[in-house]
Design a protein around this motif. Structure first.
Motif, PDB file in Angstrom:
ATOM      1  N   SER A 193       1.761  29.817 -18.321  1.00 15.90           N
ATOM      2  CA  SER A 193       1.589  28.877 -19.422  1.00 15.90           C
ATOM      3  C   SER A 193       0.900  27.603 -18.957  1.00 15.90           C
ATOM      4  CB  SER A 193       2.945  28.498 -20.031  1.00 15.90           C
ATOM      5  OG  SER A 193       3.667  27.646 -19.154  1.00 15.90           O
ATOM      6  N   THR A 194       0.507  26.809 -19.936  1.00 17.23           N
ATOM      7  CA  THR A 194       0.090  25.441 -19.673  1.00 17.23           C
ATOM      8  C   THR A 194       1.333  24.621 -19.316  1.00 17.23           C
ATOM      9  OG1 THR A 194       0.398  24.834 -21.984  1.00 17.23           O
ATOM     10  CG2 THR A 194      -1.805  25.633 -21.333  1.00 17.23           C
ATOM     11  N   PRO A 195       1.168  23.442 -18.688  1.00 17.50           N
ATOM     12  CA  PRO A 195       2.353  22.619 -18.353  1.00 17.50           C
ATOM     13  C   PRO A 195       3.225  22.299 -19.553  1.00 17.50           C
ATOM     14  CG  PRO A 195       0.427  21.824 -17.163  1.00 17.50           C
ATOM     15  CD  PRO A 195      -0.077  22.876 -18.110  1.00 17.50           C
ATOM     16  N   ALA A 196       2.600  22.070 -20.699  1.00 21.53           N
ATOM     17  CA  ALA A 196       3.388  21.689 -21.879  1.00 21.53           C
ATOM     18  C   ALA A 196       4.318  22.799 -22.331  1.00 21.53           C
ATOM     19  CB  ALA A 196       2.450  21.297 -23.018  1.00 21.53           C
ATOM     20  N   LEU A 197       3.991  24.039 -22.045  1.00 26.04           N
ATOM     21  CA  LEU A 197       4.800  25.180 -22.498  1.00 26.04           C
ATOM     22  C   LEU A 197       5.557  25.852 -21.360  1.00 26.04           C
ATOM     23  CD1 LEU A 197       2.280  26.662 -25.056  1.00 26.04           C
ATOM     24  CD2 LEU A 197       4.572  25.835 -25.594  1.00 26.04           C
ATOM     25  N   GLN A 198       5.695  25.158 -20.249  1.00 24.13           N
ATOM     26  CA  GLN A 198       6.398  25.754 -19.124  1.00 24.13           C
ATOM     27  C   GLN A 198       7.843  26.102 -19.489  1.00 24.13           C
ATOM     28  OE1 GLN A 198       4.879  26.562 -16.074  1.00 24.13           O
ATOM     29  NE2 GLN A 198       6.753  27.786 -16.002  1.00 24.13           N
ATOM     30  N   TYR A 199       8.450  25.286 -20.338  1.00 27.12           N
ATOM     31  CA  TYR A 199       9.825  25.557 -20.752  1.00 27.12           C
ATOM     32  C   TYR A 199       9.937  26.909 -21.462  1.00 27.12           C
ATOM     33  CZ  TYR A 199       8.566  24.330 -25.560  1.00 27.12           C
ATOM     34  OH  TYR A 199       7.989  24.306 -26.815  1.00 27.12           O
ATOM     35  N   VAL A 207      -7.373  35.277 -19.394  1.00 26.83           N
ATOM     36  CA  VAL A 207      -7.489  33.820 -19.320  1.00 26.83           C
ATOM     37  C   VAL A 207      -7.927  33.426 -17.921  1.00 26.83           C
ATOM     38  CG1 VAL A 207      -6.275  31.624 -19.590  1.00 26.83           C
ATOM     39  CG2 VAL A 207      -5.684  33.566 -21.062  1.00 26.83           C
ATOM     40  N   GLN A 208      -9.039  32.736 -17.823  1.00 26.54           N
ATOM     41  CA  GLN A 208      -9.564  32.378 -16.504  1.00 26.54           C
ATOM     42  C   GLN A 208      -8.592  31.486 -15.740  1.00 26.54           C
ATOM     43  OE1 GLN A 208     -13.214  30.106 -16.398  1.00 26.54           O
ATOM     44  NE2 GLN A 208     -13.823  31.049 -14.477  1.00 26.54           N
ATOM     45  N   ALA A 209      -7.877  30.623 -16.454  1.00 26.13           N
ATOM     46  CA  ALA A 209      -6.964  29.694 -15.794  1.00 26.13           C
ATOM     47  C   ALA A 209      -5.725  30.377 -15.229  1.00 26.13           C
ATOM     48  CB  ALA A 209      -6.556  28.606 -16.778  1.00 26.13           C
ATOM     49  N   ALA A 210      -5.446  31.599 -15.676  1.00 24.42           N
ATOM     50  CA  ALA A 210      -4.242  32.300 -15.228  1.00 24.42           C
ATOM     51  C   ALA A 210      -4.548  33.186 -14.026  1.00 24.42           C
ATOM     52  CB  ALA A 210      -3.680  33.151 -16.365  1.00 24.42           C
ATOM     53  N   THR A 211      -3.562  33.331 -13.189  1.00 24.90           N
ATOM     54  CA  THR A 211      -3.655  34.248 -12.052  1.00 24.90           C
ATOM     55  C   THR A 211      -2.522  35.253 -12.168  1.00 24.90           C
ATOM     56  OG1 THR A 211      -4.564  32.489 -10.656  1.00 24.90           O
ATOM     57  CG2 THR A 211      -3.730  34.463  -9.546  1.00 24.90           C
ATOM     58  N   PRO A 212      -2.781  36.399 -12.770  1.00 26.19           N
ATOM     59  CA  PRO A 212      -1.711  37.399 -12.928  1.00 26.19           C
ATOM     60  C   PRO A 212      -1.091  37.773 -11.588  1.00 26.19           C
ATOM     61  CG  PRO A 212      -3.623  37.989 -14.246  1.00 26.19           C
ATOM     62  CD  PRO A 212      -4.049  36.850 -13.372  1.00 26.19           C
ATOM     63  N   LEU A 213       0.203  38.028 -11.604  1.00 26.16           N
ATOM     64  CA  LEU A 213       0.899  38.412 -10.380  1.00 26.16           C
ATOM     65  C   LEU A 213       0.440  39.779  -9.887  1.00 26.16           C
ATOM     66  CD1 LEU A 213       4.568  37.331 -11.225  1.00 26.16           C
ATOM     67  CD2 LEU A 213       2.829  36.048  -9.961  1.00 26.16           C
ATOM     68  N   GLY A 214       0.223  40.713 -10.814  1.00 22.26           N
ATOM     69  CA  GLY A 214      -0.145  42.069 -10.433  1.00 22.26           C
ATOM     70  C   GLY A 214       1.076  42.920 -10.134  1.00 22.26           C
ATOM     71  N   ASP A 237      -0.379  28.987 -24.549  1.00 18.12           N
ATOM     72  CA  ASP A 237      -1.259  27.820 -24.570  1.00 18.12           C
ATOM     73  C   ASP A 237      -1.161  27.155 -25.938  1.00 18.12           C
ATOM     74  OD1 ASP A 237      -3.351  25.966 -24.445  1.00 18.12           O
ATOM     75  OD2 ASP A 237      -4.656  27.327 -23.314  1.00 18.12           O
ATOM     76  N   GLU A 238      -0.820  25.869 -25.937  1.00 17.58           N
ATOM     77  CA  GLU A 238      -0.675  25.140 -27.203  1.00 17.58           C
ATOM     78  C   GLU A 238      -2.012  24.794 -27.843  1.00 17.58           C
ATOM     79  OE1 GLU A 238      -1.071  21.991 -24.032  1.00 17.58           O
ATOM     80  OE2 GLU A 238      -0.166  23.978 -24.241  1.00 17.58           O
ATOM     81  N   ARG A 239      -3.113  24.973 -27.126  1.00 13.32           N
ATOM     82  CA  ARG A 239      -4.445  24.666 -27.668  1.00 13.32           C
ATOM     83  C   ARG A 239      -4.943  25.856 -28.491  1.00 13.32           C
ATOM     84  NH1 ARG A 239      -6.371  23.182 -21.672  1.00 13.32           N
ATOM     85  NH2 ARG A 239      -5.300  25.174 -21.484  1.00 13.32           N
ATOM     86  N   ILE A 240      -4.308  26.060 -29.630  1.00 20.65           N
ATOM     87  CA  ILE A 240      -4.514  27.299 -30.387  1.00 20.65           C
ATOM     88  C   ILE A 240      -5.927  27.442 -30.927  1.00 20.65           C
ATOM     89  CG2 ILE A 240      -2.081  27.507 -31.007  1.00 20.65           C
ATOM     90  CD1 ILE A 240      -2.730  26.354 -33.737  1.00 20.65           C
TER      91      ILE A 240
END
Length: 749
Positions: free
Chosen positions: A193-199, A292-299, A265-268
């Protein structure tokens, strides 16, 4: 330590939407084909996840049970030395006399489980309920499946009912067979998630373990979700009962998909509307992390390591499936297998990888909410009506034997390539697996055999190159200057230089009318050239595919032609293709010869559909034959299927064209209507004879296949064409009485 095993499974969901049941076994036909089990055995699988479903055995009343189907299947599996992992409920809510929110659901399931164990006391592995957490989410939190509730309290009730049902079911089974083992499956991913949605991501990353945590007695007052479960109505007594008297799985079954990891991501505004959701504080998009380019999936490897660290239990990948092209399906299975094998060698208690689903699946693109017949191929292909072996099934068979892998598997799957990202505002460096002429563009650090493609200037050759780029298939696209297909020395030089695994011939003489005057050139390119290529490919052990035409037929049949119909060409072009078929297969019986017809595609303007739509949009008269019937072929569908069949190692003559027979005038009318254009009065149906073409054409040359190479309908293809093509077919204002710009388009091959 022993190597990991190959297990298998068949998609067997019987889910309920409203009052309608969706039965995957009926859709796949497996319900009526005992012989499928022999095909599965040929893969060398050790265990199979197999249904003895509550809804099927006792659909109307718990005491009215029919064991006929299950007895025949389980006995055959026993004869084949395949150990069944029996599933009782697979993404369902049970028969009509119960549901996931029924307070008596656990007891009713346990009663049924006892009956199964009594019928099959020798069965040692069970999955009473597949994916309890996922089923509770889809049925009671999101409302997709019955009972269609959408609240946290219903979700918790549905989940706890399934967990209690699993526990009681295993107790009932073990009273009959004390050795019975619980193989508990669920989808396991990870939320980014983005920092705002980490919760929110933290909450979902705790929730993903709930099925196993509850069964293992881990949900006590210190568990991160204790407070949540208590707030939504789960009693303390219920939770502590599982803590004090747990029912831990004997095997943790991890179902991991490329879409299992999510990104919040809150930037809908940056995401499609259908991805939007909300909680009490934020609206946000929930999308596949891999996109999502910003994400790094665990795999899968990291996911498995998390499972091994959390539970001191054996772990199995119980579902590994990807709906994609043939090579990507194999790349996904290879990725999962190699990750599991690596962890096994590191001492982790990872037992097996399950090929799921062996027969494919239906309508998961709509989460089983619509019965549209959308088919995802599995290890075997059902498009032809019967299970057919593919490169995927061959690959699976070779996995435990560590057999040599197909050259296309030397390239990473799309989920590891730059092309994975579709949600990004950052510039990307494009991948380029191509090579044009003498300009080498293949990765120099990998010994990758390319696919050779002739016909660099033609529609089909360029389409193959484009789709090989998309699919991550290294290729070399050759012009006539690079390779003269009718010159044996030129062909030999190219094969020696590039050492391909296969060659696709799209070169040839394509001017049907000109062939009447230029017969020698036509035969050189269309007959002699493919024969030379076939001989060389045979000598080098290289796969080969070449293209033929519907014009090998005379049209007298007046119904769609099948592969076994005898060619009777009417013109030089048709005769050149007929002779090519004969000579190619004589030189190389393993060659793939594809008959097709009437191309249209989104990447160039050299096709009938484009010119028809352009004329009608500009309100210009357009003449089209009303008495000549063909089967239009959407180039992306043709090329993708041809690549799949080539990778599968198919041979002989195949008809590949979209489904449906149309006159040229009917095709123009359909395209115009789908584009939102009024074809009248601009479309002018006329007799074919009015075009006065030098080469005779059959009045009916529609193609149909008796094999599994079935392409979507022409209407479906036209819709996708209109969506993909770059030309905007909006009408323009013109003089309604003008005849300037009149377009006459005659049927070509």
């Amino acid at each position: 330590m022993a190597n990991i095993e190959l297990w298998g499974g068949v998609e067997c969901t019987v889910n309920r939407v409203g009052e309608e049941y969706f039965d995957q076994l009926a859709q796949s036909g497996h319900a009526n084909r005992l012989s499928d089990l022999d095909l599965f055995a040929e893969l060398g699988i050790k265990k199979i996840r197999y249904p003895v479903l509550w809804e099927s055995v006792a659909p109307e009343h718990p005491e009215q049970q029919d064991w006929t189907w299950a007895t025949e299947r389980l006995n055959r599996l026993r004869e084949l030395n395949i150990d069944p992992i029996v599933g009782l409920l697979h993404h369902g809510s049970g028969p009509r006399y119960t549901h996931l929110l029924d307070e008596d659901f656990p007891q009713k399931l346990a009663q049924y489980a006892r009956g199964v164990a009594q019928q099959f006391p020798w069965v040692n592995h069970y999955t009473p309920i597949n994916e309890p957490l996922t089923t509770a989410r889809f049925s009671a939190l999101y409302g997709f499946w019955y009972p269609h509730t959408q609240d946290d309290a219903s979700f918790a009730t549905a989940l706890l009912n399934q967990i209690k049902g699993t526990k009681l079911a295993m107790q009932a089974i073990r009273e009959i067979n004390p050795q019975a083992k619980l193989v508990q499956t669920d989808d396991l991913g990870y939320s980014h998630s983005t920092p705002a949605l980490q919760y929110q991501a933290d909450f979902e990353n705790h929730r993903r373990w709930l099925s196993w945590d509850l069964l293992c007695g881990k949900v006590d007052q210190q568990h991160p979700l204790w407070g949540y479960l208590r707030r939504v109505g789960v009693s303390e007594e219920t939770l502590l009962e599982l803590v004090q008297d747990p029912c831990p799985p004997d095997i943790i079954g991890v179902n991991y998909y490329v879409t299992s990891e999510r990104y919040l991501d809150e930037r809908i505004i940056d995401y499609p509307w259908h991805t939007h959701g909300s909680n009490a504080w934020h609206r946000y998009a929930d999308v596949e992390a891999v996109r999502v380019q910003a994400a790094t999936p665990l795999g899968v490897q990291n996911i498995l390591e998390q499972v091994c660290a959390r539970y001191d239990l054996p772990v199995v990948i119980t579902e590994a499936h990807l709906c994609c092209t043939r090579e990507e399906q194999m790349r996904w299975l290879a990725d999962v297998w190699d990750s599991a094998s690596f962890l096994r060698k590191q001492g982790k208690n990872v037992l097996a990888v399950t090929a799921w689903s062996l027969l494919g699946a239906y309508d998961w693109n709509s989460l089983l909410t619509r019965n549209a017949g959308h088919y995802e191929m599995g290890a075997f292909d059902l498009k032809g009506g019967q299970p057919a072996r593919t490169a995927v099934s061959d690959f699976l068979k070779g996995l435990p034997l560590e057999a040599e892998r197909h050259p296309v598997l030397k390239v990473d799957g799309w989920w590891k390539r730059v092309c994975r990202s579709i949600y990004t505002n950052m510039p990307e460096e494009p991948e380029n697996w191509s090579q044009a002429g003498n300009e080498q563009m293949l990765p120099h650090d990998l010994a990758i055999e390319p696919l050779l493609i002739t016909g660099a200037t033609g529609t089909l050759g360029r389409a193959f190159a484009r789709l090989c780029d998309t699919r991550g298939i290294p290729y070399v696209l050759l012009t006539r200057q690079d390779l003269d297909i009718a010159d044996a020395a030129s062909v030999e030089k190219a094969l020696q230089k590039y050492r391909p695994w296969a060659l696709v011939n799209t070169a040839g003489f394509v001017r049907v009318d000109a062939a009447e005057e230029e017969a020698e050139a036509c035969y050189r390119e269309n007959t002699h050239g493919p024969a030379v290529l076939a001989k060389a490919c045979q000598a080098h052990g290289v796969g080969f595919v070449t293209f033929s035409s519907d014009l090998v037929f005379d049209g007298e049949k007046m119904e769609p032609y099948l592969e076994e119909d005898q060619p009777q060409p009417l013109n030089v072009y048709g005769r050149s293709k007929t002779q090519a078929e004969e000579q190619v297969l004589a030189a190389m019986p393993q060659a793939l010869v594809i008959r097709t017809s009437a191309f249209f595609g989104p990447w160039d303007e050299h096709n009938f559909v484009y010119h028809a739509l352009r004329a009608i949009a500009h309100q210009e008269p357009f003449k089209a034959a009303e008495d000549s019937f063909i089967t239009p072929t959407y180039v992306p569908d043709l090329v993708n299927m041809a690549l799949d069949l080539l990778i599968d190692g198919e041979s002989g003559i195949w008809h590949l064209a979209n489904t449906g027979a149309y006159s040229w005038a009917q095709l123009a009318e359909l395209a115009a209507n789908l584009a939102g254009l009024d074809p009248a009065p601009w479309l002018q149906p006329v007799p074919m004879a009015s075009f006065k073409q030098p080469a005779a054409r059959p009045v009916y040359s529609a193609l149909e296949t008796g094999k599994r190479g079935i392409l979507p309908s022409v209407e479906d293809a036209l819709r996708r064409y209109l969506h993909a093509c770059e030309f905007n077919f909006r009408p323009v204002q013109t003089d309604l009485h003008s005849t300037e710009g009149e377009i006459r388009f005659a049927a070509q091959a």
